[in-house]
Design an enzyme around this catalytic site. Structure first.
Site, PDB file in Angstrom:
ATOM      1  N   GLU A 323      30.521  49.400  39.627  1.00  0.00           N
ATOM      2  CA  GLU A 323      30.472  48.218  38.765  1.00  0.00           C
ATOM      3  C   GLU A 323      31.422  47.144  39.284  1.00  0.00           C
ATOM      4  OE1 GLU A 323      29.453  50.054  34.406  1.00  0.00           O
ATOM      5  OE2 GLU A 323      31.566  49.985  34.971  1.00  0.00           O
ATOM      6  N   CYS A 324      30.941  45.919  39.377  1.00  0.00           N
ATOM      7  CA  CYS A 324      31.749  44.739  39.652  1.00  0.00           C
ATOM      8  C   CYS A 324      32.673  44.951  40.861  1.00  0.00           C
ATOM      9  CB  CYS A 324      32.535  44.352  38.397  1.00  0.00           C
ATOM     10  SG  CYS A 324      33.046  42.616  38.377  1.00  0.00           S
ATOM     11  N   GLY A 325      33.965  45.121  40.657  1.00  0.00           N
ATOM     12  CA  GLY A 325      34.868  45.331  41.775  1.00  0.00           C
ATOM     13  C   GLY A 325      34.481  46.529  42.614  1.00  0.00           C
ATOM     14  N   MET A 327      31.376  47.484  43.172  1.00  0.00           N
ATOM     15  CA  MET A 327      30.277  46.996  44.002  1.00  0.00           C
ATOM     16  C   MET A 327      30.818  46.195  45.180  1.00  0.00           C
ATOM     17  SD  MET A 327      27.405  44.121  43.093  1.00  0.00           S
ATOM     18  CE  MET A 327      28.671  42.849  43.281  1.00  0.00           C
ATOM     19  N   SER A 417      26.187  46.932  40.622  1.00  0.00           N
ATOM     20  CA  SER A 417      25.943  45.587  40.089  1.00  0.00           C
ATOM     21  C   SER A 417      27.253  45.002  39.607  1.00  0.00           C
ATOM     22  CB  SER A 417      24.937  45.633  38.933  1.00  0.00           C
ATOM     23  OG  SER A 417      25.563  46.133  37.760  1.00  0.00           O
TER      24      SER A 417
END
EC number: 6.3.5.11
Length: 438
Positions: A323-325, A327, A417
């Site tokens: 997730e986020c970081g 990714m 994502s």
């Protein structure tokens, strides 16, 4: 037991400062204090844990059902002597009108509200403000007010008069003090280890203990804890417990306590550090949460052994969710605010850039295959899709059902994502990743 929700007319009023001070002041009295945070915030719960010496639990009526929120509150509040929930934004601010707001959660749980008002340049006019917040919604029980930025005792007498005339108790105030200011960072409150948050909480607690009537606060907020039935789990657990490796350090720490609890119900959990460790733990699922990788790019990039281990695991078809970081870490590289590029795992065909930062923020509904899971998005970086980037078919909308330009990426058995998802209520999403059915 004493239980209340700290709210405010708007963000920036001092909710977090007051919450941290109350948590520490009451913990210093020897009370077991249970912190909660309304909304999808990660940073405030980290500081709650330091201040109250107990894990803080997110309460969010957008990402989870109201029944789940009530069950969480009962579970953790019933083990404490005082429960304090910190609100989000202004009292009535939600994803759409009051949906997911602090007010909705206070009404749902039946807990009284203590309003924090920034009284800088305000005197008796506070009466009209308090009257409006008291009477706008009759499902809310506004029991008291704590004023922030009150310069003198004589200033406070005007505010006491305002409370008296609208029949809401004035519980005290905080004077303006430089040494109790909470440092800020580009994604909100700071998480840097060079800031002594423990000492900061002690200073706030000392100030609050001098000018806020803590005994009266506890007295007027005492009431029965919500009582709800404990649900029977409906998800079939794996016959063999999977091993789940969770990246968790200063660079990757943005995850919900209940998401980790869900992992523990499913299998065996091992924490590891992409910053400090050289090798991956043996696992059936690898999870990278969001966080602050952009603050540790050089250290992450120089840990070649870990980069190689993660890349090899993913290339061999290891099941991975990021997730986020997380990714950003799995991509080819990350470009910092100065334009300097740092090599990352180089598995996903992506590059993330912190140049020209732009805020992307909001709740998200994600429809994948035949199910929907909810979460939120909060980042400043931009994802640059490279050649051969694979995008998972799904529909992503905001809280009002409007499509947003976000993507979920999939390569082999890796899914990633910018979205932070909540599966504390239903582990079906994680089971699908484990089963390879997404």
């Amino acid at each position: 037991m004493p239980q209340f929700l700290i709210a405010a007319p708007s963000s920036g009023s001092g909710k977090t400062t007051v919450t941290l001070g109350l948590l520490r002041a009451l913990a210093n009295r020897g009370l077991k204090v249970q912190p909660f945070k309304c909304g999808p915030d990660y940073l405030d719960p980290m500081h709650h844990k330091i201040a109250g010496k107990n894990t803080s639990i997110n309460l969010d009526t957008f990402m989870a059902s109201k029944g789940h929120v009530k069950q969480l509150y009962q579970k953790y509040a019933s083990e404490a002597e005082v429960s304090i929930a910190e609100g989000v934004m202004g009292l009535f601010d939600g994803a759409e009108k009051m949906q997911g707001s602090s007010a909705e959660i206070a009404a749902l749980l039946g807990v009284p509200v203590i309003l924090v008002i920034n009284a800088n340049a305000m005197a008796y006019s506070a009466a009209a403000l308090i009257y409006g917040f008291k009477n706008f919604n009759k499902n809310i029980a506004l029991k008291g007010v704590i004023f922030n930025n009150v310069k003198t005792a004589s200033h406070y007498t005007f505010l006491q008069d305002a409370c008296l005339d609208v029949n809401v108790e004035a519980l005290g105030y905080l004077p303006p003090q430089e040494d109790i200011t909470i440092p800020s960072r580009h994604l909100g409150l700071s998480t840097s280890s060079d800031i002594d948050f423990d000492a900061l909480c002690e200073r706030i607690a000392a100030s609050i203990s001098n000018t806020v009537d803590l005994d009266r606060l506890l007295e007027i907020t005492t009431g029965p804890v919500l009582n709800v039935e404990t649900p029977v789990p409906s998800v079939k657990l794996p016959a063999k417990k999977p091993k789940i490796a969770v990246a968790f350090d200063e660079a990757f720490s943005f995850t919900y306590h209940e998401n980790l609890e869900a992992f523990l119900r499913l299998g065996e959990v091992t924490l590891f550090s992409p910053l400090a460790d050289e090798f991956l733990p043996e696992c059936d699922l690898l999870y990278f949460a969001g966080g602050y990788p952009e603050l540790f790019l050089e250290q992450l990039s120089q840990n070649k052994s870990m980069l190689h281990a993660v890349r090899t695991y993913c290339q061999r078809g290891g099941k991975t969710y990021a997730e986020c970081g997380g990714m950003m870490y799995l991509g080819k590289s990350v470009i910092d605010t100065t334009g300097k590029e740092f090599e990352m795992v180089n598995f996903l065909h992506l590059t993330s850039s912190m140049e020209n930062p732009k805020l992307h923020l909001g709740y998200r509904n994600i429809a994948i295959q035949d199910f929907v899971i909810k979460g939120h998005e909060f980042h400043y970086s931009t994802c640059l899709e490279l050649e051969n980037t694979a995008i998972l078919p799904c529909i992503i909308t905001n809280a009002k059902g409007v499509a947003v330009p976000s993507s979920v990426y999939k390569k082999q058995q890796t899914i990633a994502s910018y979205l932070h998802l909540y599966w504390g209520e239903n582990t079906g999403f994680i089971l699908r990743i484990l089963n390879g059915t997404i």
